[in-house]
Design a protein around this motif. Structure first.
Motif, PDB file in Angstrom:
ATOM      1  N   THR A 127       0.821  -1.218   0.000  1.00  0.00           N
ATOM      2  CA  THR A 127       0.000   0.000   0.000  1.00  0.00           C
ATOM      3  C   THR A 127       0.850   1.261   0.000  1.00  0.00           C
ATOM      4  O   THR A 127       0.375   2.318  -0.406  1.00  0.00           O
ATOM      5  CB  THR A 127      -0.929   0.062   1.236  1.00  0.00           C
ATOM      6  OG1 THR A 127      -0.147   0.245   2.414  1.00  0.00           O
ATOM      7  CG2 THR A 127      -1.829  -1.150   1.335  1.00  0.00           C
ATOM      8  N   GLY A 128       2.087   1.158   0.492  1.00  0.00           N
ATOM      9  CA  GLY A 128       2.927   2.346   0.600  1.00  0.00           C
ATOM     10  C   GLY A 128       2.480   3.279   1.710  1.00  0.00           C
ATOM     11  O   GLY A 128       2.911   4.430   1.770  1.00  0.00           O
ATOM     12  N   MET A 129       1.607   2.785   2.579  1.00  0.00           N
ATOM     13  CA  MET A 129       1.072   3.614   3.657  1.00  0.00           C
ATOM     14  C   MET A 129       1.659   3.183   5.000  1.00  0.00           C
ATOM     15  O   MET A 129       2.030   2.032   5.184  1.00  0.00           O
ATOM     16  CB  MET A 129      -0.458   3.483   3.701  1.00  0.00           C
ATOM     17  CG  MET A 129      -1.158   3.940   2.431  1.00  0.00           C
ATOM     18  SD  MET A 129      -2.914   3.490   2.369  1.00  0.00           S
ATOM     19  CE  MET A 129      -3.582   4.677   3.507  1.00  0.00           C
ATOM     20  N   GLU A 130       1.699   4.132   5.929  1.00  0.00           N
ATOM     21  CA  GLU A 130       2.094   3.826   7.306  1.00  0.00           C
ATOM     22  C   GLU A 130       0.941   3.075   7.976  1.00  0.00           C
ATOM     23  O   GLU A 130      -0.216   3.199   7.568  1.00  0.00           O
ATOM     24  CB  GLU A 130       2.385   5.120   8.078  1.00  0.00           C
ATOM     25  CG  GLU A 130       3.546   5.922   7.529  1.00  0.00           C
ATOM     26  CD  GLU A 130       4.885   5.217   7.727  1.00  0.00           C
ATOM     27  OE1 GLU A 130       5.044   4.526   8.764  1.00  0.00           O
ATOM     28  OE2 GLU A 130       5.746   5.348   6.853  1.00  0.00           O
ATOM     29  N   GLU A 133      -1.998   5.188   8.951  1.00  0.00           N
ATOM     30  CA  GLU A 133      -2.828   5.562   7.791  1.00  0.00           C
ATOM     31  C   GLU A 133      -3.748   4.411   7.395  1.00  0.00           C
ATOM     32  O   GLU A 133      -4.923   4.631   7.077  1.00  0.00           O
ATOM     33  CB  GLU A 133      -1.952   5.921   6.587  1.00  0.00           C
ATOM     34  CG  GLU A 133      -1.164   7.197   6.720  1.00  0.00           C
ATOM     35  CD  GLU A 133      -0.268   7.397   5.507  1.00  0.00           C
ATOM     36  OE1 GLU A 133      -0.557   8.309   4.700  1.00  0.00           O
ATOM     37  OE2 GLU A 133       0.710   6.625   5.370  1.00  0.00           O
ATOM     38  N   ILE A 134      -3.206   3.213   7.416  1.00  0.00           N
ATOM     39  CA  ILE A 134      -4.006   2.031   7.067  1.00  0.00           C
ATOM     40  C   ILE A 134      -5.149   1.861   8.061  1.00  0.00           C
ATOM     41  O   ILE A 134      -6.295   1.623   7.667  1.00  0.00           O
ATOM     42  CB  ILE A 134      -3.126   0.764   7.018  1.00  0.00           C
ATOM     43  CG1 ILE A 134      -2.141   0.857   5.844  1.00  0.00           C
ATOM     44  CG2 ILE A 134      -3.972  -0.498   6.927  1.00  0.00           C
ATOM     45  CD1 ILE A 134      -1.066  -0.220   5.842  1.00  0.00           C
ATOM     46  N   MET A 135      -4.845   2.019   9.340  1.00  0.00           N
ATOM     47  CA  MET A 135      -5.875   1.858  10.371  1.00  0.00           C
ATOM     48  C   MET A 135      -6.947   2.945  10.244  1.00  0.00           C
ATOM     49  O   MET A 135      -8.133   2.654  10.384  1.00  0.00           O
ATOM     50  CB  MET A 135      -5.246   1.875  11.769  1.00  0.00           C
ATOM     51  CG  MET A 135      -4.249   0.734  11.999  1.00  0.00           C
ATOM     52  SD  MET A 135      -4.918  -0.906  11.659  1.00  0.00           S
ATOM     53  CE  MET A 135      -5.969  -1.123  13.055  1.00  0.00           C
ATOM     54  N   GLU A 136      -6.553   4.180   9.970  1.00  0.00           N
ATOM     55  CA  GLU A 136      -7.522   5.269   9.793  1.00  0.00           C
ATOM     56  C   GLU A 136      -8.389   5.018   8.561  1.00  0.00           C
ATOM     57  O   GLU A 136      -9.607   5.231   8.606  1.00  0.00           O
ATOM     58  CB  GLU A 136      -6.805   6.612   9.670  1.00  0.00           C
ATOM     59  CG  GLU A 136      -7.720   7.774   9.322  1.00  0.00           C
ATOM     60  CD  GLU A 136      -8.847   8.034  10.320  1.00  0.00           C
ATOM     61  OE1 GLU A 136      -9.862   8.631   9.897  1.00  0.00           O
ATOM     62  OE2 GLU A 136      -8.734   7.641  11.493  1.00  0.00           O
ATOM     63  N   LEU A 137      -7.790   4.554   7.491  1.00  0.00           N
ATOM     64  CA  LEU A 137      -8.559   4.245   6.282  1.00  0.00           C
ATOM     65  C   LEU A 137      -9.570   3.149   6.572  1.00  0.00           C
ATOM     66  O   LEU A 137     -10.731   3.222   6.151  1.00  0.00           O
ATOM     67  CB  LEU A 137      -7.626   3.834   5.135  1.00  0.00           C
ATOM     68  CG  LEU A 137      -8.299   3.426   3.830  1.00  0.00           C
ATOM     69  CD1 LEU A 137      -9.178   4.544   3.271  1.00  0.00           C
ATOM     70  CD2 LEU A 137      -7.242   3.004   2.805  1.00  0.00           C
ATOM     71  N   ARG A 138      -9.162   2.154   7.317  1.00  0.00           N
ATOM     72  CA  ARG A 138     -10.074   1.050   7.652  1.00  0.00           C
ATOM     73  C   ARG A 138     -11.252   1.558   8.473  1.00  0.00           C
ATOM     74  O   ARG A 138     -12.399   1.189   8.223  1.00  0.00           O
ATOM     75  CB  ARG A 138      -9.330  -0.050   8.411  1.00  0.00           C
ATOM     76  CG  ARG A 138     -10.189  -1.275   8.594  1.00  0.00           C
ATOM     77  CD  ARG A 138      -9.422  -2.418   9.211  1.00  0.00           C
ATOM     78  NE  ARG A 138     -10.165  -3.643   9.157  1.00  0.00           N
ATOM     79  CZ  ARG A 138     -11.312  -3.881   9.798  1.00  0.00           C
ATOM     80  NH1 ARG A 138     -11.868  -2.947  10.523  1.00  0.00           N
ATOM     81  NH2 ARG A 138     -11.919  -5.040   9.709  1.00  0.00           N
ATOM     82  N   VAL A 139     -10.990   2.428   9.445  1.00  0.00           N
ATOM     83  CA  VAL A 139     -12.064   3.008  10.262  1.00  0.00           C
ATOM     84  C   VAL A 139     -13.030   3.789   9.369  1.00  0.00           C
ATOM     85  O   VAL A 139     -14.251   3.664   9.486  1.00  0.00           O
ATOM     86  CB  VAL A 139     -11.483   3.909  11.373  1.00  0.00           C
ATOM     87  CG1 VAL A 139     -12.554   4.778  12.026  1.00  0.00           C
ATOM     88  CG2 VAL A 139     -10.781   3.063  12.431  1.00  0.00           C
ATOM     89  N   ARG A 140     -12.495   4.575   8.461  1.00  0.00           N
ATOM     90  CA  ARG A 140     -13.342   5.372   7.567  1.00  0.00           C
ATOM     91  C   ARG A 140     -14.158   4.479   6.624  1.00  0.00           C
ATOM     92  O   ARG A 140     -15.325   4.741   6.361  1.00  0.00           O
ATOM     93  CB  ARG A 140     -12.489   6.362   6.788  1.00  0.00           C
ATOM     94  CG  ARG A 140     -11.866   7.411   7.713  1.00  0.00           C
ATOM     95  CD  ARG A 140     -11.075   8.404   6.949  1.00  0.00           C
ATOM     96  NE  ARG A 140     -12.037   9.299   6.306  1.00  0.00           N
ATOM     97  CZ  ARG A 140     -11.785  10.547   6.015  1.00  0.00           C
ATOM     98  NH1 ARG A 140     -10.612  11.062   6.294  1.00  0.00           N
ATOM     99  NH2 ARG A 140     -12.687  11.295   5.426  1.00  0.00           N
TER     100      ARG A 140
END
Length: 163
Positions: A127-130, A133-140
């Motif tokens: 993903t190239g994400m920290e 960031e991955i956890m925040e995206l999942r929450v959203r």
């Protein structure tokens, strides 16, 4: 602030402005990365999801697996049959209720868990994400799913009222 309701018509119908298309494209990209990551395990992405649920919870009724993965029995049953044919899971009728089928990992399926430990790391790196960031995206995305589930129910009710 511009909203979907106030945006010009020529902008609203642009493919590049459709969130559904962005999610579709991301899902297809994920499927490609998962296909590569899961090849050595001999699992498809849907089979991997079933195994994740079973590794986490152990033996479960098919109905509960379907609820957890948001899959209907018509999709889930052939998937479970294929996993059983590969020796990863065992299906059996409940002695209490013959209509209910439970599924559990076999010893081979349980051993596969160790080999799968690297998959989330490989996907995360792709993903190239920290991690934050991955956890925040999942929450959203979870919030989006919940909102859409609610909107779908509301839209169905509106259709009934109009008819």
């Amino acid at each position: 602030m511009e909203t979907v309701d106030t945006a010009p018509a020529e902008e609203v119908l642009r493919l590049d402005h459709q969130i559904c298309f962005s999610l579709h494209a991301a899902a297809r990209a994920f499927n490609g990365v998962y296909r590569t990551a899961l090849k050595d395990l001999g699992l498809t992405y849907p089979q991997y999801l079933v195994m994740l649920v079973l590794w986490e919870h152990g033996e479960l009724p098919v109905k509960r697996i379907g609820e957890r993965l948001r899959l209907d029995s018509g999709t889930l049953s052939p998937l479970l049959k294929r996993l059983e044919a590969t020796g990863c899971v065992e299906r059996r009728r409940s002695p209490e209720d013959e209509r209910s089928v439970t599924v559990r990992p076999t010893p081979a399926g349980a051993a596969l868990r160790e080999r799968a430990l690297d998959v989330p790391r490989r996907i995360g790196a792709a993903t190239g994400m920290e991690l934050a960031e991955i956890m925040e995206l999942r929450v959203r995305l979870d919030r989006l799913t919940e909102a859409l589930d609610g909107a779908g129910t509301g839209l169905a009710a509106e259709e009934c009222v109009r008819d």
